[in-house]
Scaffold this active site. Structure first.
Site, PDB file in Angstrom:
ATOM      1  N   MET A 159       0.850  -1.200   0.000  1.00 55.42           N
ATOM      2  CA  MET A 159       0.000   0.000   0.000  1.00 55.42           C
ATOM      3  C   MET A 159       0.880   1.242   0.000  1.00 55.42           C
ATOM      4  SD  MET A 159      -2.149   1.445   3.306  1.00 55.42           S
ATOM      5  CE  MET A 159      -3.773   0.749   3.110  1.00 55.42           C
ATOM      6  N   ASP A 212      -0.071   5.675  -1.180  1.00 58.96           N
ATOM      7  CA  ASP A 212      -0.952   6.827  -0.904  1.00 58.96           C
ATOM      8  C   ASP A 212      -2.426   6.493  -0.653  1.00 58.96           C
ATOM      9  OD1 ASP A 212       1.357   7.657  -2.125  1.00 58.96           O
ATOM     10  OD2 ASP A 212       0.390   8.767  -3.726  1.00 58.96           O
ATOM     11  N   TRP A 218       6.304  -2.136  -4.300  1.00 61.19           N
ATOM     12  CA  TRP A 218       5.575  -1.297  -5.250  1.00 61.19           C
ATOM     13  C   TRP A 218       5.620  -1.961  -6.621  1.00 61.19           C
ATOM     14  CZ3 TRP A 218       6.373   1.677  -9.719  1.00 61.19           C
ATOM     15  CH2 TRP A 218       5.413   2.658  -9.961  1.00 61.19           C
ATOM     16  N   ARG A 274       0.326  14.608 -12.532  1.00 58.60           N
ATOM     17  CA  ARG A 274      -0.471  13.528 -11.918  1.00 58.60           C
ATOM     18  C   ARG A 274      -1.190  13.937 -10.636  1.00 58.60           C
ATOM     19  NH1 ARG A 274       4.888  11.843 -11.599  1.00 58.60           N
ATOM     20  NH2 ARG A 274       5.847  12.010  -9.542  1.00 58.60           N
ATOM     21  N   ASP A 275      -1.906  12.951 -10.098  1.00 56.90           N
ATOM     22  CA  ASP A 275      -2.572  12.998  -8.794  1.00 56.90           C
ATOM     23  C   ASP A 275      -3.718  14.014  -8.757  1.00 56.90           C
ATOM     24  OD1 ASP A 275      -0.518  11.218  -8.290  1.00 56.90           O
ATOM     25  OD2 ASP A 275       0.708  12.656  -7.181  1.00 56.90           O
TER      26      ASP A 275
HETATM   27  C1  FRU Z   1       3.198   9.578  -4.263  1.00 52.28           C
HETATM   28  C2  FRU Z   1       3.158   8.953  -5.649  1.00 52.28           C
HETATM   29  C3  FRU Z   1       2.181   9.688  -6.535  1.00 52.28           C
HETATM   30  C4  FRU Z   1       1.817   8.639  -7.547  1.00 52.28           C
HETATM   31  C5  FRU Z   1       1.809   7.381  -6.714  1.00 52.28           C
HETATM   32  C6  FRU Z   1       2.240   6.144  -7.434  1.00 52.28           C
HETATM   33  O1  FRU Z   1       3.640   8.732  -3.262  1.00 52.28           O
HETATM   34  O2  FRU Z   1       4.453   8.944  -6.220  1.00 52.28           O
HETATM   35  O3  FRU Z   1       2.663  10.868  -7.113  1.00 52.28           O
HETATM   36  O4  FRU Z   1       0.584   8.876  -8.146  1.00 52.28           O
HETATM   37  O5  FRU Z   1       2.665   7.617  -5.619  1.00 52.28           O
HETATM   38  O6  FRU Z   1       2.046   4.998  -6.658  1.00 52.28           O
END
Ligand code: FRU
Length: 491
Positions: A37, A39, A63, A162-163
């Site tokens: 896990m 974000d 990851w 992103r995000d």
């Molecule tokens: C932040 C991040 C985000 C990205 C995600 C990928 O921790 O790097 O910018 O969307 O994690 O898992």
């Protein structure tokens, strides 16, 4: 295709569960059933329940191509794990459904996330493509993907993009995105009437590599008590004094976001939490108007010994965010008092150059106490938590009178971890009020009613359960200590 990938991921998790080790397993914090896990994503209140999604790799405790894990709760305390919501099943998101947010429109729950693809070797983040995507659900369980809604960045030299955080402002949908142009970070804004079609509004704020880092991940923009908050996770800040010693930080700035989409700052950048493990925080607006916040309670590249036990990563406790002048305050969500079981009070009063084992033990504990600075002469005094019988393992939280700081020391906190973090104590201050939450592999300290917090992972042995108090070279005065054992919900 999407459904088949979700089924396969679900089977992978089921298969891993019997092999999972529980030495560090958290009792009342959200963590993945198995696998990885990072974000928190898509925090939202939908049809009477809180939903939390998260970056998830179901196939290993490392990851990897990102899925969206999913859990829900009606009370912020008891959580139910739900089937994985999103899988990287399409060309536009084939290497990951990266972070994003959720909104409710009518009876539909929408997820807005970043579709990620590697253009070169996997992991080479100089060659990537990122698009912003939409998915929806009417039952809050199964999601239909609608594909990309923003396909190209506003400038050809922006690749990291992103995000998405979406929120409603004056009857329109606004979206904040973190971006990197060259080596400088940016906060970009878009606007939409229907969540499907988006217009680029502009760059609300930009920064310089030297002072602001090179990328602002996970932006969140929200109004709080007459002010706008830009909450974000800058990458690339340099350590300075006591600040910025984690690989990356979680920070905020206060200001006003005007209708043309400019963020006018009124305060400097500040760190949100001062522990070792706190990143990618996101918020939601609760039905009663509270701004609730969760973060990933880990940090990239930190030791993560639970990986050997087939799981990794946790979210912080939900916190209520409020504003105090030009600073934010974070208090544990008030619902969390429901975790409290038996209460004990300890009256240690004054300790003279002494170490005393207290009459309380445990891995899942909450403490409420005050350190009385006015009556103390010790160089340092405070608590030793999660100690082994021989005190070789210990996590220290104490006031250092020479530095006038409150110190969290995880130099001997178990497998892998080390280092010290601290927050200032002003010269006028005569006491420090502490609220401490211990779980099997975490400590969260709320200082002076949330003026500061320190959140760190610790990995003591399961039998390191001793609690003691100490004062070095002089007297340390402790106010009455309340201790609760907390419910082991095995989340
Ligand atoms: C932040 C991040 C985000 C990205 C995600 C990928 O921790 O790097 O910018 O969307 O994690 O898992």
């Amino acid at each position: 295709m999407h459904a088949a990938l979700l089924d396969e991921a679900h089977r992978a998790i089921e298969k891993k569960l019997p092999e999972r080790g529980n030495d560090y397993r958290l009792g009342y914090h959200l963590s993945p059933p198995a696998g990885w896990m990072n974000d928190p994503n898509g925090l939202v209140y939908f049809q009477g329940e809180y939903h939390v999604f998260y970056q998830h790799h179901p196939y290993s405790a490392q990851w990897g191509p990102m899925y969206w894990g999913h859990a829900k709760s009606s009370d912020l305390v008891h959580w139910e794990h739900l089937p994985i919501a999103l899988a990287p099943s399409d060309t536009y998101d084939r290497d990951g459904c990266f972070s994003g947010s959720a909104v409710v429109a009518g009876d539909t729950l929408y997820l807005i996330y970043t579709g990620h693809t590697w253009l070169g070797e996997p992991g080479d983040d100089q060659k990537i493509h990122q698009v912003q995507c939409l998915a929806s659900s009417t039952n809050g369980l199964t999601f239909t993907k609608h594909g990309p809604v923003i396909e190209t960045p506003p400038h050809p030299d922006i690749m990291h993009f992103r995000d998405p955080k979406v929120w409603k402002r004056a009857d329109q949908w606004w979206m904040a995105l973190g971006a990197r142009q060259g080596d400088d970070p940016q906060l970009l804004l878009y606007r939409s009437e229907d969540l499907h079609h988006w217009d680029y509004l502009g760059c609300a704020l930009d920064g310089q590599r030297e002072s602001d880092g090179y990328m602002w991940e996970c932006p969140d923009v929200f109004e709080l008590d007459g002010c706008d908050v830009f909450l974000y996770s800058p990458q690339g800040l340099k350590p300075s004094g006591y600040d910025n010693w984690n690989k990356f930080q979680n920070s905020y700035r206060l200001g006003q976001l005007d209708n043309s989409g400019c963020f006018i700052e009124s305060s400097r950048l500040r760190e949100l939490d001062h522990g070792h493990d706190f990143y990618a925080a996101q918020t939601l607006l609760a039905p009663d108007g509270r701004r609730l916040l969760w973060a990933w309670m880990d940090m990239w590249d930190s030791p993560m010994p639970s990986q050997e036990q087939h799981w990794c990563g946790a979210l912080s406790l939900p916190r209520e965010v409020s504003r105090d002048g030009d600073r934010l305050r974070m208090r544990p969500a008030r619902e969390l008092t429901a975790l409290r079981q038996s209460r004990q009070t300890l009256d240690i009063g004054k300790l003279e150059s002494q170490h005393r084992t207290l009459d309380v033990r445990g891995a899942l504990l909450e403490f409420e106490l005050e350190l009385d600075l006015a009556g103390s002469t010790a160089e340092r005094f405070g608590l030793a938590l999660r100690c082994s019988e021989d005190q070789q393992e210990r996590t220290l939280l104490y006031f250092d009178a020479m530095a006038r700081r409150l110190i969290l020391d995880r130099q001997h906190s178990g497998a892998g971890v080390s280092g010290v973090r601290s927050v200032p104590v002003t010269s006028e201050q005569t006491r420090i009020a502490l609220r401490i939450f211990l779980d099997r592999s975490s400590i969260e300290v709320f200082v002076d009613d949330g003026a500061y917090s320190l959140s760190s992972r610790i990995y003591p042995r399961p039998d390191s359960l001793v609690v003691s108090a100490f004062a070095v070279n002089g007297a340390g005065v402790f106010g009455e200590i309340s201790v609760w054992s907390l419910a082991d919900l095995k989340l």
